[in-house]
Write a protein that holds these residues in place. Structure first.
Motif, PDB file in Angstrom:
ATOM      1  N   ILE A  56       6.736   1.874   4.886  1.00 35.04           N
ATOM      2  CA  ILE A  56       6.008   3.153   4.883  1.00 35.04           C
ATOM      3  C   ILE A  56       5.824   3.655   3.465  1.00 35.04           C
ATOM      4  O   ILE A  56       4.722   4.067   3.064  1.00 35.04           O
ATOM      5  CB  ILE A  56       6.762   4.189   5.740  1.00 35.04           C
ATOM      6  N   LEU A  57       6.883   3.614   2.682  1.00 29.67           N
ATOM      7  CA  LEU A  57       6.787   4.097   1.310  1.00 29.67           C
ATOM      8  C   LEU A  57       5.823   3.242   0.495  1.00 29.67           C
ATOM      9  O   LEU A  57       4.995   3.757  -0.278  1.00 29.67           O
ATOM     10  CB  LEU A  57       8.176   4.098   0.662  1.00 29.67           C
ATOM     11  N   ALA A  58       5.900   1.938   0.680  1.00 24.94           N
ATOM     12  CA  ALA A  58       4.993   1.040  -0.041  1.00 24.94           C
ATOM     13  C   ALA A  58       3.543   1.285   0.378  1.00 24.94           C
ATOM     14  O   ALA A  58       2.632   1.285  -0.462  1.00 24.94           O
ATOM     15  CB  ALA A  58       5.387  -0.416   0.212  1.00 24.94           C
ATOM     16  N   ALA A  59       3.341   1.486   1.688  1.00 21.53           N
ATOM     17  CA  ALA A  59       1.983   1.726   2.175  1.00 21.53           C
ATOM     18  C   ALA A  59       1.417   3.028   1.629  1.00 21.53           C
ATOM     19  O   ALA A  59       0.233   3.102   1.256  1.00 21.53           O
ATOM     20  CB  ALA A  59       1.978   1.738   3.703  1.00 21.53           C
ATOM     21  N   VAL A  60       2.219   4.071   1.594  1.00 19.87           N
ATOM     22  CA  VAL A  60       1.754   5.363   1.082  1.00 19.87           C
ATOM     23  C   VAL A  60       1.365   5.235  -0.391  1.00 19.87           C
ATOM     24  O   VAL A  60       0.304   5.713  -0.817  1.00 19.87           O
ATOM     25  CB  VAL A  60       2.845   6.437   1.272  1.00 19.87           C
ATOM     26  N   VAL A  61       2.206   4.596  -1.179  1.00 17.90           N
ATOM     27  CA  VAL A  61       1.901   4.427  -2.600  1.00 17.90           C
ATOM     28  C   VAL A  61       0.653   3.566  -2.770  1.00 17.90           C
ATOM     29  O   VAL A  61      -0.214   3.841  -3.623  1.00 17.90           O
ATOM     30  CB  VAL A  61       3.101   3.800  -3.335  1.00 17.90           C
ATOM     31  N   PHE A  62       0.538   2.519  -1.958  1.00 17.90           N
ATOM     32  CA  PHE A  62      -0.631   1.637  -2.035  1.00 17.90           C
ATOM     33  C   PHE A  62      -1.917   2.392  -1.696  1.00 17.90           C
ATOM     34  O   PHE A  62      -2.934   2.255  -2.390  1.00 17.90           O
ATOM     35  CB  PHE A  62      -0.443   0.456  -1.087  1.00 17.90           C
ATOM     36  N   VAL A  63      -1.874   3.191  -0.638  1.00 17.53           N
ATOM     37  CA  VAL A  63      -3.048   3.969  -0.234  1.00 17.53           C
ATOM     38  C   VAL A  63      -3.434   4.953  -1.327  1.00 17.53           C
ATOM     39  O   VAL A  63      -4.621   5.109  -1.664  1.00 17.53           O
ATOM     40  CB  VAL A  63      -2.786   4.693   1.095  1.00 17.53           C
ATOM     41  N   CYS A  64      -2.452   5.639  -1.891  1.00 18.77           N
ATOM     42  CA  CYS A  64      -2.737   6.600  -2.959  1.00 18.77           C
ATOM     43  C   CYS A  64      -3.400   5.909  -4.150  1.00 18.77           C
ATOM     44  O   CYS A  64      -4.374   6.419  -4.722  1.00 18.77           O
ATOM     45  CB  CYS A  64      -1.448   7.280  -3.404  1.00 18.77           C
ATOM     46  N   SER A  65      -2.879   4.776  -4.536  1.00 20.96           N
ATOM     47  CA  SER A  65      -3.425   4.062  -5.689  1.00 20.96           C
ATOM     48  C   SER A  65      -4.818   3.527  -5.399  1.00 20.96           C
ATOM     49  O   SER A  65      -5.756   3.695  -6.194  1.00 20.96           O
ATOM     50  CB  SER A  65      -2.492   2.912  -6.085  1.00 20.96           C
ATOM     51  N   PHE A  71       1.505  12.404   6.396  1.00 18.34           N
ATOM     52  CA  PHE A  71       2.086  11.618   7.478  1.00 18.34           C
ATOM     53  C   PHE A  71       3.194  10.685   6.979  1.00 18.34           C
ATOM     54  O   PHE A  71       4.119  10.370   7.717  1.00 18.34           O
ATOM     55  CB  PHE A  71       0.999  10.796   8.178  1.00 18.34           C
ATOM     56  N   GLY A  72       3.090  10.247   5.748  1.00 22.53           N
ATOM     57  CA  GLY A  72       4.043   9.266   5.240  1.00 22.53           C
ATOM     58  C   GLY A  72       5.418   9.834   4.952  1.00 22.53           C
ATOM     59  O   GLY A  72       6.438   9.200   5.264  1.00 22.53           O
ATOM     60  N   ILE A  73       5.499  11.034   4.370  1.00 20.75           N
ATOM     61  CA  ILE A  73       6.801  11.603   3.996  1.00 20.75           C
ATOM     62  C   ILE A  73       7.677  11.868   5.215  1.00 20.75           C
ATOM     63  O   ILE A  73       8.855  11.485   5.228  1.00 20.75           O
ATOM     64  CB  ILE A  73       6.600  12.873   3.153  1.00 20.75           C
ATOM     65  N   LEU A  86      12.305   9.861   8.803  1.00 22.32           N
ATOM     66  CA  LEU A  86      12.650   9.537  10.183  1.00 22.32           C
ATOM     67  C   LEU A  86      13.123   8.095  10.349  1.00 22.32           C
ATOM     68  O   LEU A  86      13.746   7.768  11.351  1.00 22.32           O
ATOM     69  CB  LEU A  86      11.443   9.780  11.092  1.00 22.32           C
ATOM     70  N   THR A  87      12.842   7.257   9.380  1.00 19.35           N
ATOM     71  CA  THR A  87      13.207   5.839   9.493  1.00 19.35           C
ATOM     72  C   THR A  87      14.341   5.458   8.544  1.00 19.35           C
ATOM     73  O   THR A  87      14.418   4.311   8.104  1.00 19.35           O
ATOM     74  CB  THR A  87      11.976   4.959   9.195  1.00 19.35           C
ATOM     75  N   GLN A  88      15.220   6.398   8.258  1.00 16.65           N
ATOM     76  CA  GLN A  88      16.319   6.110   7.319  1.00 16.65           C
ATOM     77  C   GLN A  88      17.248   5.026   7.817  1.00 16.65           C
ATOM     78  O   GLN A  88      17.844   4.300   7.029  1.00 16.65           O
ATOM     79  CB  GLN A  88      17.119   7.394   7.043  1.00 16.65           C
ATOM     80  N   SER A  89      17.411   4.904   9.135  1.00 18.82           N
ATOM     81  CA  SER A  89      18.315   3.889   9.675  1.00 18.82           C
ATOM     82  C   SER A  89      17.656   2.520   9.748  1.00 18.82           C
ATOM     83  O   SER A  89      18.299   1.551  10.146  1.00 18.82           O
ATOM     84  CB  SER A  89      18.799   4.305  11.070  1.00 18.82           C
ATOM     85  N   ASN A  90      16.386   2.422   9.373  1.00 23.04           N
ATOM     86  CA  ASN A  90      15.672   1.151   9.401  1.00 23.04           C
ATOM     87  C   ASN A  90      15.039   0.918   8.032  1.00 23.04           C
ATOM     88  O   ASN A  90      13.908   1.340   7.770  1.00 23.04           O
ATOM     89  CB  ASN A  90      14.595   1.163  10.484  1.00 23.04           C
ATOM     90  N   PRO A  91      15.763   0.275   7.138  1.00 24.60           N
ATOM     91  CA  PRO A  91      15.261   0.101   5.763  1.00 24.60           C
ATOM     92  C   PRO A  91      13.925  -0.619   5.684  1.00 24.60           C
ATOM     93  O   PRO A  91      13.108  -0.309   4.829  1.00 24.60           O
ATOM     94  CB  PRO A  91      16.372  -0.702   5.082  1.00 24.60           C
TER      95      PRO A  91
END
Length: 963
Positions: free
Chosen positions: A824-833, A806-808, A813-818
């Motif tokens: 999202i990227l931080a959350a995905v990495v956090f969840v994985c860890s 779901f994260g990728i 889709l949110t490239q125009s909103n940094p």
């Protein structure tokens, strides 16, 4: 004879020494400072030098003349009004280098009067034309006497060439009809034998392009070279229509090109407006500006107005300029329109503070070379402040101009020269007989205008060209045609009063604009003599350096002062604010917090493993495997830090480093973590598969580390190639632009043109590793364990897969909103860890803290008891129950011991502690447990036989069946 003797006595104090001409070298040129009414004294002798000498030669009765014309062609006289004369006069020419000279008459056509369309009367406009005539007469004097103090090529030319110029000055009355009529009268009405009023062999003039254009047509027909000192219209550049026309003044094209270059090089602007008068000259100049600006990638908005337009029409034109939003403008209009234009511009809001105007019209005489009185505090006064005037009038401080100005001042102190110049002025028109075109010596104390400089160069160039054409001629008397005269004129550059004079012979017969020093004068108020009067004047600030071909500050000039009274140029366009989308501060705080939690957890778990490394649960789970997980999650969670970095807290270079850093950290961390999980699950499955067949198998550390090294090598190779060949760089991508093309909304992104192959390869590689890990976890789903992490590994892997699934897509889709993308990227990495850390370590911590572990019973070495939760199901083959003893009490059978747990515990230990059993050992232990179980069954059978009573037997049989 007496009159002739007086003329000779006045011009020649001694005769030329025997042997010929005087020897004048280039380093020994003469100036009119050496001129007296008698002549020029030189070590080699004295020869004629007065301004009027060759006019008097024409009028002397002792002079003999012979006309020189084009020789007949096939017996037909083709002479059409262009005549030169060979003059001889031993008394007057005896002191010169030649016994006879070739007289070439060069009339000067300039505008002394102009017709007022309202009153239909002529009014005097002779100030500039007087200077032009004086400059031309000075050049004729230098040419006839070989004076090279201004034009070096004229030094000693009278000794090398026997051609001499005479002239007359004609008032064109600013009318093409009057000018053409005067020229045709000279050509058609004068006889070739007329000495006092000779036919022309060349023409200098005119000032206005409309007059020059009409004259050029006639001159082309009659084979007469025409050189204009001031006509600048680009329509005169046609070599086909005007084949014998040329000019020492550049065309308006030069002004247009240099105006655009000035805007670009000095201000660096790309947007400006043009207000031009709707005339042939205005239209051609604005076209040049537009074309030049287009080549430089500049945007131009042009608006025209009629020279005689009313206030409302002019106002409408200026309103159109205001609507552009530009702050820089080029004005193409004439002095009579200046006050009206600038007053209306200030009233509309396109002139004054915050605006800049560059006027390219003929305003030099008004401001650069003089002053203008404007009503103090008026709109015209407000609009005039800081205006720039582009002109070619020359300026003190340049060597060639200073030299010419020095000669110019001497003319006023030379009584003979002043009287001659005044005597050559045209007669007043019949309709205005009271006009007087003469000037006093004070006139020459003023700075010379561009008319005088360019007129001097026109005559000097014609004289040099005439001598060269005569020397190259193979006709009798060295006769040369007007076409040959013209060819020599445009093909031989020289250093003149206006600098290095060169022509664009390949494109037109005009002077090369970049061989002329143009100047930029700042208009500002210099005095306020009365309460209601302001005096405005121009001060030179910049000039075009013809040697380096750049605009530069004029030597000794101070900084330009703009309309607001400062030296800071106005902004190019109206102010605006750019909305820069990036990672917001709250999101950055959240990201850094998540990174801190995950990193701290990784370090804490590693420390816990180290502290409990001797404990059976930690030892059974292999500390190296747990350390590896901690390192992997530490590296992976560190990727959250560069995810939150953008240009709000770092430089663009730092942001570019962060762009690649987050890819490296996430990929390497993922590789380490999933290599550990995959290797652990793969080892358990491999042991159990071999054990089912009682096959011996050895699992070495190399078997575990091999997948890690393979996956790490692929990731590092792809990342290294990506970083070297197509690294991600931080930049801002425009989302929205205003009408000027300015970026008003932007988003900071990490981008690379060639990222796709590397990104896809990296994604496929790591997703493949994730899928393989999921498959191994699925295979180990039925393994029952006491404190095994097999189940938790499977749950962790599936959780991470879901997060990535779901994260990728959301990330792209949110490239125009940094902010959203970073979260999202931080959350995905956090969840994985955290999924790995919590699911692998927390169960072990709970088991250790509750004291639950597998241990050996102290009372029975053959029995192993477990205090962990057991699965309540039937025991498989080999795991049969036994009874340690039975006591009879009536008809009831009492169990004195629990079932032996050897097989149960062994199966559990094999499933969980794969590091202490191989398949052979497991088979041997199972066999031993089976033998023990059989012995216990035999003992039970003997006891059953001893029991009494059918009810008891029935109960015992039931119990045995249950067991």
């Amino acid at each position: 004879p007496g009159a002739i003797t007086e003329v000779v006595r006045r011009h020649c104090r001694s005769s030329r020494p025997a042997g010929g001409a005087m020897d004048i070298t280039d380093n020994e040129v003469m100036t009119e400072g050496d001129v007296s009414e008698s002549g020029i004294v030189n070590g080699a002798g004295v020869y004629p030098s007065s301004f009027s000498f060759y006019d008097e030669l024409r009028s002397s009765p002792r002079s003999t003349f012979r006309p020189v014309q084009s020789p007949p062609t096939n017996g037909v006289d083709t002479a059409r009004g262009r005549t030169m004369h060979i003059a001889s006069n031993p008394e007057m020419l005896g002191g010169g280098p030649f016994e006879s000279v070739t007289m070439c008459h060069v009339p000067i056509f300039l505008r002394y009067t102009e017709n007022d369309e309202v009153s239909e009367k002529l009014h005097d406009v002779s100030s500039a034309s007087y200077g032009g005539a004086a400059g031309a007469l000075l050049a004729i004097h230098h040419f006839n006497n070989g004076i090279g103090s201004i034009v070096k090529d004229l030094g000693g030319i009278n000794e090398r060439c026997n051609i001499r110029f005479t002239t007359e000055v004609i008032d064109t009355q600013s009318s093409p009809i009057v000018a053409v009529q005067s020229l045709t009268d000279m050509i058609a009405s004068r006889e070739k034998t007329d000495i006092q009023s000779p036919q022309p062999c060349a023409v200098m003039g005119a000032a206005l392009y409309t007059v020059s254009r009409s004259m050029a047509t006639v001159a082309g027909v009659y084979d007469i070279l025409q050189v204009s000192p001031s006509s600048s219209s680009m329509s005169l550049d046609s070599m086909l229509q005007y084949p014998l026309f040329s000019r020492t003044h550049p065309s308006d094209e030069a002004k247009g090109l240099l105006a655009v270059e000035y805007f670009e090089s000095i201000f660096g602007i790309k947007n400006f407006g043009v207000l031009f008068v709707n005339s042939e000259q205005g239209i051609s100049l604005q076209k040049t500006i537009v074309d030049s600006a287009a080549k430089r990638g500049m945007a131009v908005r042009t608006v025209s107005f009629e020279a005689d337009s009313d206030a409302s029409s002019l106002r409408n034109s200026l309103v159109q300029l205001k609507e552009t939003g530009f702050n820089y403008f080029v004005g193409v209009f004439f002095p009579f329109s200046y006050e009206t234009v600038m007053a209306t511009a200030a009233d509309v809001g396109v002139a004054g503070e915050g605006k800049y105007w560059l006027a390219t019209g003929h305003l030099a005489e008004t401001f650069a070379a003089g002053n203008k009185t404007i009503v103090a505090g008026s709109k015209a006064s407000q609009g005039s402040r800081g205006v720039g005037v582009l002109h070619d009038d020359g300026e003190y401080g340049l060597p060639h101009y200073d030299n010419f100005a020095n000669h110019w001042r001497r003319l006023g102190r030379n009584q003979e020269a002043l009287e001659y110049i005044n005597s050559m002025q045209p007669s007043p028109p019949e309709s205005a007989p009271s006009m007087n075109f003469t000037r006093t010596a004070d006139y020459f104390d003023l700075r010379p205008s561009h008319y005088s400089q360019f007129s001097f160069d026109a005559i000097a160039g014609m004289g040099i060209a005439a001598c060269r054409a005569a020397q190259a001629s193979n006709r009798p008397d060295n006769y040369f045609t007007g076409k040959e005269h013209h060819q020599r004129f445009v093909s031989h550059p020289f250093d003149g009063a206006t600098g290095h004079v060169t022509f664009t012979a390949n494109a037109s017969f005009s002077r090369d604009g970049k061989s002329t020093n143009y100047f930029l004068s700042e208009i500002n108020e210099i005095d306020r003599p009365t309460r209601n009067t302001s005096i405005f004047s121009g001060t030179t600030r910049m000039y075009y350096d013809t040697k380096q071909e750049i605009w530069t500050q004029f030597p000794g000039a101070s900084s330009y002062v703009y309309a607001d009274g400062t030296t800071t140029p106005p902004s190019e366009l109206p102010p605006y604010e750019e909305v820069e989308y990036g990672v917001t501060a709250p999101v950055q705080v959240v990201c850094f917090t998540l990174a801190a939690i995950a990193i701290s957890m990784s370090i804490a778990m590693a420390a816990y493993v180290y502290a409990k490394r001797a404990h059976e649960i930690i030892a059974a789970s292999q500390p190296p495997f747990l350390y590896m997980l901690c390192v992997g999650t530490l590296v992976m969670s560190s990727a959250i830090i560069p995810v939150a970095i953008d240009d709000s807290i770092a430089t663009p270079a730092g942001c570019s480093v962060a762009c690649m850093a987050k890819i490296w950290l996430a990929s390497i961390g993922f590789t380490i973590t999933f290599s550990a999980l995959f290797s652990k699950t793969l080892r358990i499955n491999k042991l159990l598969r071999k054990a089912r067949g009682c096959q011996r198998v050895t699992i070495t550390p190399g078997d575990v580390i091999k997948p890690f090294l393979i996956l790490l090598f692929i990731n590092v190779m792809l990342l290294a190639l990506w970083t070297a060949l197509a690294p991600l760089t931080f930049s801002r991508r425009g989302l929205e632009y205003d009408r000027f093309g300015r970026q008003i909304e932007s988003v900071g992104i990490c981008h690379s043109e060639g990222w796709l192959p590397y990104g896809i390869s990296l994604l496929v590689t790591n997703f493949a590793a994730l899928i393989l890990c999921i498959i191994e976890a699925y295979r180990a789903r039925n393994i029952q364990s006491e404190f095994s992490e097999s189940k938790y590994i499977g749950v962790a892997v599936v959780s991470i897969f879901q997060a990535l699934l779901f994260g990728i897509p959301l990330f792209f889709l949110t490239q125009s909103n940094p902010s959203s993308q970073s979260f999202i990227l931080a959350a995905v990495v956090f969840v994985c860890s955290m999924a790995v850390l919590l699911l692998i370590f927390v169960p072990k911590i709970i088991l250790i803290r509750t004291g639950v572990a597998t241990r050996r019973s102290p009372n029975n070495s053959d029995q192993e008891e477990s205090f962990v939760h057991r699965r309540q199901s039937k025991i498989p083959v080999g795991g049969v129950p036994t009874v340690s003893g039975v006591a009879a009490s009536g008809t009831t059978v009492r169990r004195s011991s629990s079932l032996p747990m050897s097989a149960v515990v062994l199966a559990s230990r094999i499933a969980t502690r794969d590091d202490i059993f191989d398949s052979e050992e497991r088979c041997e232990l199972l066999q031993q447990d089976l033998e023990k179980a059989n012995r216990r069954i035999s003992d039970l059978q003997l006891q059953i036989d001893e029991l009494k009573g059918p009810a008891e037997v029935h109960q015992t049989d039931a119990w045995i069946d249950e067991a």
